[in-house]
Motif scaffolding. Sequence first.
Motif, PDB file in Angstrom:
ATOM      1  N   ARG A  34       5.395  13.916   5.553  1.00 37.35           N
ATOM      2  CA  ARG A  34       5.433  14.672   4.303  1.00 37.35           C
ATOM      3  C   ARG A  34       6.845  14.962   3.814  1.00 37.35           C
ATOM      4  N   ALA A  35       7.837  14.918   4.697  1.00 37.45           N
ATOM      5  CA  ALA A  35       9.213  15.186   4.272  1.00 37.45           C
ATOM      6  C   ALA A  35       9.868  13.967   3.639  1.00 37.45           C
ATOM      7  N   SER A  36       9.243  12.819   3.713  1.00 36.92           N
ATOM      8  CA  SER A  36       9.828  11.592   3.145  1.00 36.92           C
ATOM      9  C   SER A  36       9.926  11.713   1.632  1.00 36.92           C
ATOM     10  N   ARG A  37      11.047  11.284   1.109  1.00 38.50           N
ATOM     11  CA  ARG A  37      11.228  11.341  -0.339  1.00 38.50           C
ATOM     12  C   ARG A  37      10.450  10.220  -1.031  1.00 38.50           C
ATOM     13  N   HIS A  38      10.400   9.073  -0.398  1.00 38.25           N
ATOM     14  CA  HIS A  38       9.660   7.935  -0.954  1.00 38.25           C
ATOM     15  C   HIS A  38       8.685   7.449   0.107  1.00 38.25           C
ATOM     16  N   LEU A  39       7.406   7.492  -0.199  1.00 36.49           N
ATOM     17  CA  LEU A  39       6.385   7.181   0.802  1.00 36.49           C
ATOM     18  C   LEU A  39       5.365   6.206   0.220  1.00 36.49           C
ATOM     19  N   LEU A  40       5.121   5.128   0.935  1.00 34.57           N
ATOM     20  CA  LEU A  40       4.113   4.141   0.539  1.00 34.57           C
ATOM     21  C   LEU A  40       2.976   4.168   1.553  1.00 34.57           C
ATOM     22  N   VAL A  41       1.762   4.416   1.073  1.00 37.53           N
ATOM     23  CA  VAL A  41       0.584   4.473   1.941  1.00 37.53           C
ATOM     24  C   VAL A  41      -0.303   3.276   1.651  1.00 37.53           C
ATOM     25  N   LYS A  42      -0.523   2.454   2.665  1.00 39.15           N
ATOM     26  CA  LYS A  42      -1.433   1.312   2.552  1.00 39.15           C
ATOM     27  C   LYS A  42      -2.658   1.613   3.411  1.00 39.15           C
ATOM     28  N   ALA A  43      -3.783   1.837   2.754  1.00 38.99           N
ATOM     29  CA  ALA A  43      -5.009   2.196   3.467  1.00 38.99           C
ATOM     30  C   ALA A  43      -6.205   1.707   2.666  1.00 38.99           C
ATOM     31  N   PRO A  44      -7.321   1.424   3.326  1.00 36.26           N
ATOM     32  CA  PRO A  44      -8.477   0.831   2.646  1.00 36.26           C
ATOM     33  C   PRO A  44      -9.127   1.801   1.662  1.00 36.26           C
ATOM     34  N   PRO A  45      -9.947   1.263   0.746  1.00 35.28           N
ATOM     35  CA  PRO A  45     -10.778   2.127  -0.087  1.00 35.28           C
ATOM     36  C   PRO A  45     -11.619   3.049   0.784  1.00 35.28           C
ATOM     37  N   ALA A  46     -11.830   4.265   0.325  1.00 37.62           N
ATOM     38  CA  ALA A  46     -12.664   5.270   0.997  1.00 37.62           C
ATOM     39  C   ALA A  46     -12.012   5.894   2.224  1.00 37.62           C
ATOM     40  N   SER A  47     -10.731   5.608   2.465  1.00 32.91           N
ATOM     41  CA  SER A  47     -10.077   6.201   3.630  1.00 32.91           C
ATOM     42  C   SER A  47      -9.559   7.602   3.352  1.00 32.91           C
ATOM     43  N   GLY A  48      -9.558   8.022   2.084  1.00 33.28           N
ATOM     44  CA  GLY A  48      -9.138   9.376   1.750  1.00 33.28           C
ATOM     45  C   GLY A  48      -7.718   9.483   1.239  1.00 33.28           C
ATOM     46  N   LYS A  49      -7.241   8.437   0.541  1.00 33.35           N
ATOM     47  CA  LYS A  49      -5.854   8.457   0.039  1.00 33.35           C
ATOM     48  C   LYS A  49      -5.642   9.560  -0.997  1.00 33.35           C
ATOM     49  N   SER A  50      -6.651   9.816  -1.832  1.00 31.49           N
ATOM     50  CA  SER A  50      -6.465  10.831  -2.876  1.00 31.49           C
ATOM     51  C   SER A  50      -6.262  12.213  -2.262  1.00 31.49           C
ATOM     52  N   ARG A  51      -7.040  12.534  -1.226  1.00 29.34           N
ATOM     53  CA  ARG A  51      -6.854  13.843  -0.593  1.00 29.34           C
ATOM     54  C   ARG A  51      -5.547  13.890   0.200  1.00 29.34           C
ATOM     55  N   ALA A  52      -5.148  12.764   0.774  1.00 26.68           N
ATOM     56  CA  ALA A  52      -3.854  12.710   1.469  1.00 26.68           C
ATOM     57  C   ALA A  52      -2.733  13.073   0.493  1.00 26.68           C
ATOM     58  N   LEU A  53      -2.862  12.583  -0.732  1.00 25.75           N
ATOM     59  CA  LEU A  53      -1.872  12.925  -1.766  1.00 25.75           C
ATOM     60  C   LEU A  53      -1.880  14.413  -2.062  1.00 25.75           C
ATOM     61  N   MET A  54      -3.078  15.032  -2.117  1.00 24.73           N
ATOM     62  CA  MET A  54      -3.156  16.476  -2.382  1.00 24.73           C
ATOM     63  C   MET A  54      -2.391  17.258  -1.310  1.00 24.73           C
ATOM     64  N   PHE A  55      -2.601  16.903  -0.044  1.00 23.39           N
ATOM     65  CA  PHE A  55      -1.911  17.599   1.051  1.00 23.39           C
ATOM     66  C   PHE A  55      -0.394  17.472   0.897  1.00 23.39           C
ATOM     67  N   ILE A  56       0.064  16.254   0.621  1.00 25.04           N
ATOM     68  CA  ILE A  56       1.504  16.008   0.484  1.00 25.04           C
ATOM     69  C   ILE A  56       2.072  16.756  -0.730  1.00 25.04           C
ATOM     70  N   ALA A  57       1.381  16.647  -1.877  1.00 28.02           N
ATOM     71  CA  ALA A  57       1.878  17.269  -3.100  1.00 28.02           C
ATOM     72  C   ALA A  57       1.982  18.782  -2.946  1.00 28.02           C
ATOM     73  N   LEU A  58       0.968  19.401  -2.356  1.00 31.34           N
ATOM     74  CA  LEU A  58       0.992  20.857  -2.191  1.00 31.34           C
ATOM     75  C   LEU A  58       2.125  21.288  -1.272  1.00 31.34           C
ATOM     76  N   ASP A  59       2.379  20.513  -0.211  1.00 30.76           N
ATOM     77  CA  ASP A  59       3.497  20.857   0.673  1.00 30.76           C
ATOM     78  C   ASP A  59       4.827  20.737  -0.061  1.00 30.76           C
ATOM     79  N   LYS A  60       4.968  19.726  -0.899  1.00 30.95           N
ATOM     80  CA  LYS A  60       6.216  19.541  -1.634  1.00 30.95           C
ATOM     81  C   LYS A  60       6.405  20.649  -2.674  1.00 30.95           C
TER      82      LYS A  60
END
Length: 640
Positions: A34-60
């Motif tokens: 989460r501390a990375s300034r530039h982060l690329l996430v490669k993960a399959p559909p339905a793995s929960g990327k949208s919620r992963a973004l919520m966690f990261i965005a709220l921490d930032k």
Amino acid sequence: MSKIFQVNYGQKKTSVNTNQLGMREMQARVYEKRASRHLLVKAPPASGKSRALMFIALDKLHNQGLKKAIIAVPERSIGKSFRSTKLSDYGYYWDWQVKEENNLTTVGTARSKVMSFVNFMNSTDPTDNVLICTHATLRFAWEQLDVSYFDNCLLAIDEFHHVSQDDNSVLGNVLREVLQSSTAHVFAMTGSYFRGDSVPILDAADEEHFDRVTYTYYEQLEGYEYLKSFNMAYKFYQGNYMEALPDLIPEFIDKKTIIHIPNVNSGESSKDKYGEVDEMLDLLGDYLGKDDNGLIQLKTASGKVLKIADLVTEEGREVVQAYLARMTELDDLDMIIALGMAKEGFDWPFAEYALTIGYRASLTEIIQIIGRVTRDSSNKTEATFTNLIAEPDAENDEVQYSVNNLMKAITASLLMENVLAPSFKFKPKENNNQTAKGAEIYIKGLVKPSTPRVEQIIQQDLTELKASILQDDVVQAAIVAGADSKTINKQLIPRVIATQYPQLSQTEIEEVRQYAVSDLILSNAKPDKDNKQLLKMADKFVNIDDLTIDLIDRVNPFQNAYEMISRDVDSKTLNLIARVFDSKKVEFTEDELRMLYPKIKEFQREHGRLPQRNAKELDEERLYHALVKLEQLRRERRGK
């Protein structure tokens, strides 16, 4: 004919269970960065990327001093994945809250959305800190904002493969300037990052800015609770695809199904998309009418009434889409018929069968369609993707198009089988005490990466490299020809690597080659049923702890594809495929062809046959290549 593979999974629940913060396995892996300034996430559909973004965005926003988060999605329907969510109910510190006026993926004009975007960026209200928009809105708003507006903001780009470093890509230019000229943080996410599709997403310099988190398809599916197997099939037809549908219908009529008809500009299309939908509905059952939600009611031969969403026909489509966005129950829908919709980001977890008619040139598109049916749901233990494509016909002017489609379909299935299998970590074997442990495999003679760039390619880019190898025209021609392992492994694969990474030295290319070939071969090697230490490579079983790079190099990674083509395609079609590829091998000037044509006729008179491929005499081999080049030119002229 068909090519089918099945991958089975362990239902370990690791990708669906959550930790004390409400995070799945993949999301927790992302959160560690989460501390990375530039982060690329490669993960399959339905793995929960949208919620992963919520966690990261709220921490930032709460811990890292950022003031705003902008989330850009490719189309409006995907916006619902980022709507307000009570994350605290599952153990997280804060809730994800999006003001209604800051969700720009709802209905509205392009101009009004751009104005809302600009107003959001100018707002000093600390609660005005999250905005969702489409890629298009971001592009248009960018034209009215200086890059400094993005300082101390998080820019998140969903379905990142839509970005391109091509000069004509506005989104690519936006990202490049944000990376180079602002203090913004960037969060990029994608279910597919194949370089082989078209222009690379980022150039090498920009790519090095990013930390990466990769969650594999195997990890995702192995960790499900319900889904335990995935099937992939290619089925081929001659003539009109509607004539092949009756044989396929029993496979999916009782399953939750998504059907994609051919693009209207493709050779498989009748050019009448509405007529295709009507004819398909007639094959499926008796039309009963439409309900209040715009769904077609259809009665099948067994008496079952199907609820079908037609996303091809524009009239009434907004009503149907609104219904699809709010439906939640298993019985709410049975089938979708679509053309360009219901692919990336579309969420129907009950879907279990995807039928795609017509060849899809993009591996990304195939990945996205497969992702619609590989979501975990209590109504299914098995998911299937079937691609129905035209079989080459020598009498058809578009035979070269059909041959290319056939080969790319077969190699796409090879790649998907490779991607969906367990991923390995290969290490040089330095002593006999080093034995295979889980995903770690030791290979004698395997070189150690000599540079950080080689290490990065091996650790992060092998899937994309394999896609480029399998989509290469010369490699595909070699598969058809049944080329030997030495030609493929030592000549063709290094050539693709050098093309993809022109900055690599010959030593670095050889290092990458060894890992790529090992991955291609061992990911598809079959373990013995009784002794898992034994792997079947080609026609022999090898102990996993006795692997050497010399032994691996003696195996053709595409032998299965060649055997499948030879077995399932009749000799006439196989010869046709070979002739189409052979027409590309040797270049002739028009004067040379004019001179050689009489010699071909003379050869035919003398021998009672035309010149043949793989001839022992060089003169006959040259005449053969001139003949197939003339056939190609004749087809091209007929097609004009």
